[in-house]
Structures are given as structure tokens and as C-alpha cells.
Design a protein around this motif. Structure first.
Motif, PDB file in Angstrom:
ATOM      1  N   GLY A  23      90.867 -19.485  -7.351  1.00  0.00           N
ATOM      2  CA  GLY A  23      89.731 -19.402  -8.271  1.00  0.00           C
ATOM      3  C   GLY A  23      89.285 -20.758  -8.795  1.00  0.00           C
ATOM      4  N   LEU A  44      84.611 -21.453  -6.208  1.00  0.00           N
ATOM      5  CA  LEU A  44      83.992 -20.149  -5.981  1.00  0.00           C
ATOM      6  C   LEU A  44      83.234 -20.196  -4.663  1.00  0.00           C
ATOM      7  CD1 LEU A  44      82.625 -19.353  -9.568  1.00  0.00           C
ATOM      8  CD2 LEU A  44      84.806 -18.672  -8.540  1.00  0.00           C
ATOM      9  N   ASP A  74      80.261 -19.573  -1.899  1.00  0.00           N
ATOM     10  CA  ASP A  74      78.814 -19.389  -1.968  1.00  0.00           C
ATOM     11  C   ASP A  74      78.436 -17.990  -1.503  1.00  0.00           C
ATOM     12  OD1 ASP A  74      77.895 -22.062  -2.833  1.00  0.00           O
ATOM     13  OD2 ASP A  74      79.004 -22.659  -1.044  1.00  0.00           O
ATOM     14  N   ARG A  96      83.477 -12.124   0.223  1.00  0.00           N
ATOM     15  CA  ARG A  96      84.341 -11.359  -0.668  1.00  0.00           C
ATOM     16  C   ARG A  96      85.778 -11.861  -0.581  1.00  0.00           C
ATOM     17  NH1 ARG A  96      82.609  -6.353  -2.416  1.00  0.00           N
ATOM     18  NH2 ARG A  96      84.700  -5.459  -2.440  1.00  0.00           N
ATOM     19  N   GLN A 141      84.589 -13.930  -7.891  1.00  0.00           N
ATOM     20  CA  GLN A 141      83.959 -14.644  -9.002  1.00  0.00           C
ATOM     21  C   GLN A 141      84.813 -14.597 -10.280  1.00  0.00           C
ATOM     22  OE1 GLN A 141      81.212 -16.379  -8.244  1.00  0.00           O
ATOM     23  NE2 GLN A 141      81.142 -15.469  -6.182  1.00  0.00           N
TER      24      GLN A 141
END
Ligand code: ATP
Length: 367
Positions: A54, A57, A59, A62, A72
Motif C-alpha cells: 500500500g 497505489l 493506476d 485489482r 486503494q
């Protein structure tokens, strides 16, 4: 190890400015496995790890952890912890307080913290070191503190970024064994990033080999070493001899006649080829057999000269230069009773391999 994926990346696109580092990247990691991401510097392995953690992120795409999309979600909200190469221990805190840090921040009950920290330290065999400070520990012990700190809040996945590269060679080997044992004991999925192929082979249940942001092959260490899908994987995971050939005749049962250098010979493969296909025959140094000859023998094989020989303890490694200029790397178990080992630089040799040990791929790229 169950086969259910704990972590699944699909359709991942990651760009830095106008550089696309990952394009439609896919990966599935099974629950409880020791999974290694291996590749040369700049291939994108740390980026994959940071996306899982994390810290970056995607672009597009999944990232599912246990079936939930976390692409996200903030790092601290993911049931994932990271052990960094530097270990990032707090230098003025005791070992106990280092390991307890996250639980203290999460306001976990004091008695519960005490139990969990002591359990975690016992697991990494540092129960007697709780009151020490990081500078009073060896490199290996510091790493174990970092792991205890990372597993104390029971993450589903532990990410390890080149975690052994700061250690010297001997300690590193010890830690490879320890890390693998610890992973089994904890039952947590470990995802380990490294550019060291030996490390990857010795520790992993499965390995992803990456190059240029692209997954080149995913498989068990044996699959990757013995059946590399392309020349990049073959040469990145160890020494390889890639001999060019052309299929000239198709026999039964995936057997073929191939022309290589100046002779034809039979090869056996696990793939279907057609007459005229250009192939590469991949042979590990230990697959080659060398015989010392005066004259060219009346049988197929390669004739060359010994250009280098290195005694390696268990093996005798040599470089044989063939008459067509190609160099082969050979590695034979050292046997001092075998007169063939008493060979000299410059000597003429005949090189062969055991039929059926060759691994054959279509020739799509040059070494
Ligand atoms: P190494 O083994 O050297 O750490 P790596 O395989 O882990 O390499 P990454 O760190 O994932 O590679 O980098 C992949 C590519 O993305 C490289 O070209 C790198 O320059 C680029 N890159 C990584 N992070 C950033 C960033 N924050 N900003 C811009 N480019 C980046």
C-alpha cells in the motif's frame, strides 16, 4: 499450504510519470506459501511489493487480499506487514519495546501486549534478549527482532524486501534456513523480494521471475531451474549452455532429430515442434559429460578444447571452447580416482550429455 489464493493481483498498471513500470500485471499467491519475487535491478519487483503493502497505489487493476479489493486501502489498514532491508528498528528502544510498538499504538491491553511480545520473541529465539537495545545485537538478531515486530500483530501476509542482503554470506545462509523454518512455523504467507537466485531457490515454495516489468515464469524452484520457459529465466537462475539447433526430422513420442553445429542427434522434449523449427537446447553445466580424446571419436558430440578449469571442492568446473567458437560451461563431481579428471588446459575433449536430460525451447531470443 492450501491452494486458495490469499493475494491476487489482476490487470495492474503502474506508471511513474510517463514510464509504465507494470502493464496488465497478474499474480496469484496461495495461502501459506513462501513466495519469492526474483529479478534483476529495476525489473519492478519492489514496485510489486510496495503495491501489495500500500506504499504505492496502482493506476489500474485489482489487488485482492482474501477476496477483498484492497488496491486503494491505506498501508496501516491492510493486514500486511513489511520487513525492510534496513530493519528500521528504533535505536533507543529495547527489543521488547520495538516489538510492542505497533500494539501500543493500537492501544492493545498491556497484559495482552506482554504475552504477545514474549511469544513473538520466543518464536524468533530471542526470549532472553527483550531488554537489550538494537546496537547490542548481531545483524541476524536484529533481523529476527524486525520479523518478531512484523508478525506480532498477526498479519495475513508478511512482505520482506531484500531482507537478508545486509548480512554477510555465512549468516545469510543461516538466515535463509531460519527464515524458511520460521515461515512454516508461523503459517503466514511470506512474500520475499530478492535479486539473489540461490536465495530464491533454497527458500521458496514458488518463485516469480520478472524482467522489464513482465512476469517471465512462475513455478517451483525445480520447475524454474530444470524447465525454464525462456533464455532469460534459464540464464538468470544459474549458468546455462544454450545450444542452437534446427529440427530436421520428427520421430514418435516427442522425439526428434535436430541438427546442431556439424552433426545430427536425437533429442527428446515435452513440447511439440515441427520440422524446420529453430530451437535452443538448454543444458546446465552439471548435465555435460567430458571425455578426453586424442582423435575425433566416431560418434555424435561436440569437439572442443579445455580453456579453463577450476577446482571447486566438490566439483571440477571447466570452460570448453568448441571448434565453432562457442563456449560451454561444465561442472562435474570431483572424483580423484577417475583419470579423466586429470586433464590439462588446452587438451582436446569430447562433450556430450545424457540423452533425455536436455530441455528444449523454441529459439525466440539470443543469449
Ligand atoms: P532493485 O532491485 O534495484 O530495487 P526493482 O526490481 O525492485 O529494482 P523497482 O524499484 O520496482 O525495481 O523499479 C522499477 C522501475 O520503476 C525502475 O525503472 C525505477 O526507476 C522505477 N521507479 C520505481 N519507483 C519509482 C518512483 N518512486 N518514481 C519514479 N520511478 C520509479
Amino acid at each position: 499450504m492450501s491452494n486458495k489464493p490469499i493475494l491476487s493481483l489482476s490487470g495492474i498498471v503502474k506508471r511513474f510519470g510517463n514510464q509504465t513500470v507494470l502493464n496488465d500485471f497478474q499474480l496469484e499467491i496461495a495461502n501459506g506459501e513462501f513466495f519469492t519475487i526474483l529479478g534483476p535491478s529495476g525489473c519492478g519487483k519492489t514496485t510489486v511489493l510496495r503495491l501489495m503493502a500500500g506504499f504505492e497505489l496502482p493506476d489500474e487493476g485489482r489487488i485482492e487480499l482474501d477476496g477483498t479489493d484492497i488496491a486503494q486501502v491505506a498501508p496501516e489498514a491492510r493486514p500486511v506487514n513489511t520487513v525492510f532491508q534496513s530493519y528500521a528498528l528504533f535505536p533507543h528502544m529495547s527489543v521488547f519495546d520495538n516489538v510492542a510498538f505497533g500494539l501500543n499504538m493500537a492501544k492493545v491491553d498491556k497484559a495482552e501486549i506482554d504475552t504477545r511480545v514474549r511469544d513473538a520473541l520466543a518464536m524468533v529465539r530471542l526470549a532472553d534478549y527483550a531488554d537489550r537495545q538494537p546496537h547490542q545485537l548481531s545483524g541476524g538478531q536484529r533481523q529476527r527482532v524486525a520479523i518478531a515486530r512484523a508478525v506480532v500483530n498477526r498479519p495475513k501476509v508478511l512482505l520482506l524486501d531484500e531482507s537478508l542482503s545486509a548480512l554477510d554470506a555465512k549468516l545469510r545462509q543461516q538466515m535463509q534456513v531460519e527464515l524458511k523454518m520460521l515461515q512454516r512455523q508461523l503459517g503466514i504467507t511470506f512474500i520475499y523480494v530478492t535479486h539473489d537466485q540461490e536465495e530464491a531457490l533454497s527458500m521458496s515454495d514458488r518463485i516469480l521471475v520478472m524482467d522489464g516489468g513482465v512476469a517471465q515464469q512462475v513455478g517451483t524452484p525445480r520447475e524454474i531451474y530444470e524447465c525454464p520457459q525462456n533464455v532469460f529465466v534459464a540464464s538468470f537462475i544459474g549458468e546455462i549452455n544454450a545450444i542452437d539447433g534446427v529440427i530436421t526430422e520428427q520421430l514418435e513420442d516427442l522425439r526428434y532429430i535436430a541438427k546442431m553445429a556439424d552433426h545430427h542427434r536425437e533429442i527428446r522434449t515435452d513440447k511439440v515442434f515441427s520440422v524446420g523449427d529453430h530451437i535452443k537446447i538448454l543444458l546446465r553445466p552439471e548435465d555435460l559429460r567430458i571425455e578426453y580424446i586424442e582423435d575425433a571419436p566416431d560418434k555424435p558430440g561436440f569437439i572442443g578444447h579445455v580453456r579453463e578449469r577450476n577446482y571447486k571442492g566438490k566439483t571440477l568446473d571447466s570452460i570448453i571452447e568448441l571448434n565453432n567458437g562457442m563456449r560451454l560451461h561444465a561442472s562435474e563431481f570431483f572424483d580423484e580416482d577417475d583419470p579423466d579428471f586429470d586433464y590439462r588446459l588446452g587438451q582436446k575433449v569430447w562433450v556430450d550429455w545424457v540423452h533425455g536430460w536436455e530441455h528444449v525451447i523454441k529459439s525466440e531470443s539470443q543469449l
